[in-house]
Design a protein around this motif. Structure first.
Motif, PDB file in Angstrom:
ATOM      1  N   GLY A   1      -2.522   9.372   5.518  1.00  0.00           N
ATOM      2  CA  GLY A   1      -2.003   9.389   4.230  1.00  0.00           C
ATOM      3  C   GLY A   1      -0.570   8.868   4.452  1.00  0.00           C
ATOM      4  O   GLY A   1       0.311   9.033   3.517  1.00  0.00           O
ATOM      5  N   MET A   2       0.021   8.521   5.627  1.00  0.00           N
ATOM      6  CA  MET A   2       1.246   8.315   5.834  1.00  0.00           C
ATOM      7  C   MET A   2       1.611   6.935   5.107  1.00  0.00           C
ATOM      8  O   MET A   2       0.865   6.123   5.233  1.00  0.00           O
ATOM      9  N   PRO A   3       2.796   6.831   4.300  1.00  0.00           N
ATOM     10  CA  PRO A   3       3.151   5.417   4.120  1.00  0.00           C
ATOM     11  C   PRO A   3       3.305   4.541   5.235  1.00  0.00           C
ATOM     12  O   PRO A   3       3.959   4.855   6.230  1.00  0.00           O
ATOM     13  N   PRO A   4       2.866   3.311   4.989  1.00  0.00           N
ATOM     14  CA  PRO A   4       2.914   2.312   5.956  1.00  0.00           C
ATOM     15  C   PRO A   4       4.292   2.232   6.645  1.00  0.00           C
ATOM     16  O   PRO A   4       4.636   2.078   7.799  1.00  0.00           O
ATOM     17  N   ALA A   5       5.569   2.052   5.686  1.00  0.00           N
ATOM     18  CA  ALA A   5       6.854   2.033   6.160  1.00  0.00           C
ATOM     19  C   ALA A   5       7.220   3.210   6.809  1.00  0.00           C
ATOM     20  O   ALA A   5       8.072   3.069   7.665  1.00  0.00           O
TER      21      ALA A   5
ATOM     22  N   ALA B   1       0.739  -1.198   0.029  1.00  0.00           N
ATOM     23  CA  ALA B   1      -0.104  -0.055   0.061  1.00  0.00           C
ATOM     24  C   ALA B   1       0.938   1.326  -0.037  1.00  0.00           C
ATOM     25  O   ALA B   1       1.924   1.168   0.856  1.00  0.00           O
ATOM     26  N   GLU B   2       0.453   2.204  -0.752  1.00  0.00           N
ATOM     27  CA  GLU B   2       1.213   3.456  -0.729  1.00  0.00           C
ATOM     28  C   GLU B   2       0.836   4.300   0.388  1.00  0.00           C
ATOM     29  O   GLU B   2       1.870   5.206   0.815  1.00  0.00           O
ATOM     30  N   HIS B   3      -0.293   4.249   0.698  1.00  0.00           N
ATOM     31  CA  HIS B   3      -0.576   5.186   2.171  1.00  0.00           C
ATOM     32  C   HIS B   3      -1.361   4.298   2.928  1.00  0.00           C
ATOM     33  O   HIS B   3      -2.231   3.442   2.667  1.00  0.00           O
ATOM     34  N   MET B   4      -1.574   4.700   4.042  1.00  0.00           N
ATOM     35  CA  MET B   4      -2.795   4.091   5.207  1.00  0.00           C
ATOM     36  C   MET B   4      -3.483   5.248   5.611  1.00  0.00           C
ATOM     37  O   MET B   4      -3.108   6.712   5.480  1.00  0.00           O
ATOM     38  N   HIS B   5      -4.696   4.951   5.953  1.00  0.00           N
ATOM     39  CA  HIS B   5      -5.587   6.048   6.468  1.00  0.00           C
ATOM     40  C   HIS B   5      -6.481   5.553   7.429  1.00  0.00           C
ATOM     41  O   HIS B   5      -6.463   4.335   8.061  1.00  0.00           O
TER      42      HIS B   5
ATOM     43  N   GLU C   1     -10.006   7.404  -1.895  1.00  0.00           N
ATOM     44  CA  GLU C   1      -9.151   7.408  -2.979  1.00  0.00           C
ATOM     45  C   GLU C   1      -9.690   7.324  -4.234  1.00  0.00           C
ATOM     46  O   GLU C   1      -9.147   7.719  -5.283  1.00  0.00           O
ATOM     47  N   VAL C   2     -10.736   6.332  -4.384  1.00  0.00           N
ATOM     48  CA  VAL C   2     -11.246   6.090  -5.501  1.00  0.00           C
ATOM     49  C   VAL C   2     -12.699   6.501  -5.742  1.00  0.00           C
ATOM     50  O   VAL C   2     -13.361   5.848  -6.620  1.00  0.00           O
ATOM     51  N   ARG C   3     -13.093   7.577  -4.919  1.00  0.00           N
ATOM     52  CA  ARG C   3     -14.488   8.010  -4.845  1.00  0.00           C
ATOM     53  C   ARG C   3     -14.638   8.320  -6.222  1.00  0.00           C
ATOM     54  O   ARG C   3     -14.242   8.941  -6.968  1.00  0.00           O
TER      55      ARG C   3
END
Length: 327
Positions: A62-66, A51-55, A152-154
């Protein structure tokens, strides 16, 4: 053998934490601040790595999981704790003179650690249908959780792949984010009642077998059916089969309920004395913020149990066998 494990054999830790995601790191932070001797074992395969971001995590949306894990590791380093790159192979309950729980944690590569308590924070893994293109898009535009990725895909054309009994539920849920939702039946059939509910919400039902997921330049373009049709979609939700990474712990005999959730109390204690659990290994549906909170709760309970055991030992008592289990 990992160099950080040299000389660790036969050392007794207050708590060994298996897993270095949000649950494990947050538990480690609480226990380190409680001045407990801990070891955090990092198997190196976080579920949300693609995943690119978590929410949905207040102050971290919006922070990247890593980046979250990196920040957690940095905070733990301030207390002298550094996770060890190691995977748990086996956990056995020791039999000794005292009645208090004690465990041997054997690691891949041959090393072992001894612990008064263990915390399972090993997460889970997703098993996806054998359809070309799903794995390549996983965590990007092939998705599993509307609460994690729906915004993000709304308003985009979204698909839901019916490879799980919860497919109808997920399609109805995804409809909250977009008016253009298509449910691909693939190999499932739906009851007249379910079809009525889908129709009432304007969800298209696409009959037939899915052949593959079509992508251009690494981004989802559509879903190709066995008959050659390509239904254009910008995102595809796939209810995966979620498998807990619990092998070494399940061998201890802990119990799950009919829904697959681990039997724990509110503080993460399992039915095995001395063994606690937090995060997705216990409940597949918790998000990152919930996993972190469970890690904190489990850590506080573990410390409280150890305090009672320390008091009993100081008094010369031997009644610690009943500490730390769901009853």
């Amino acid at each position: 053998m990992n160099d950080k494990l040299n000389g660790y054999d036969n050392d007794l830790y207050d708590v060994v934490i298996a897993g270095a995601g949000a649950a494990g790191l947050n538990a480690g932070l609480v226990l380190a601040r409680a001045r407990r001797r801990i070891a955090i074992l990092d198997g190196g395969a976080p579920r949300n790595a693609p995943a690119e971001h978590m929410h949905g995590f207040l102050s971290r949306d919006g922070m990247p999981p890593a980046a979250l894990l990196e920040a957690g590791r940095a905070e733990l380093a301030g207390y002298g704790v550094e996770p060890i790159a190691a995977r748990v192979d086996e956990i056995t309950r020791e039999s000794g003179d005292g009645d208090a729980p004690a465990f041997t944690v054997r690691l891949a590569g041959g090393a072992s650690l001894r612990a008064r308590r263990v915390l399972a924070a090993t997460g889970l893994r997703d098993e996806l249908p054998d359809i070309p293109g799903l794995r390549e898009g996983w965590g990007k535009d092939v998705l599993h959780c509307p609460y994690c990725h729906g915004y993000e895909v709304r308003d985009e054309p979204i698909g839901v792949l019916a490879t799980h009994p919860l497919a109808v539920h997920q399609a109805l849920l995804v409809r909250q984010w977009s008016p253009d939702v298509a449910l691909f039946t693939h190999e499932q059939d739906f009851s007249p009642e379910d079809r009525e509910r889908l129709a009432a919400r304007g969800i298209d039902v696409v009959e037939g077998e899915v052949k593959r997921v079509v992508a251009d330049d690494g981004r989802l373009r559509g879903v190709e059916m066995a008959d050659g049709r390509v239904v254009e979609r910008a995102a595809l939700f796939v209810p995966s089969t979620m498998i807990p990474n619990d092998g070494p712990f399940a061998a201890l005999g802990w119990e799950r309920d009919e829904q697959g959730r681990l039997r724990t109390d509110a503080m993460g204690r399992t039915t095995v004395p001395g063994v606690s659990a937090a995060g997705n290994v216990a409940d597949a549906h918790v998000q990152v913020i919930m996993a972190a909170a469970q890690g904190s709760a489990a850590a506080m309970a573990l410390n409280a149990d150890l305090v009672e055991e320390d008091v009993a030992a100081a008094l010369g008592a031997t009644d610690g066998a009943t500490v730390g289990a769901v009853r």
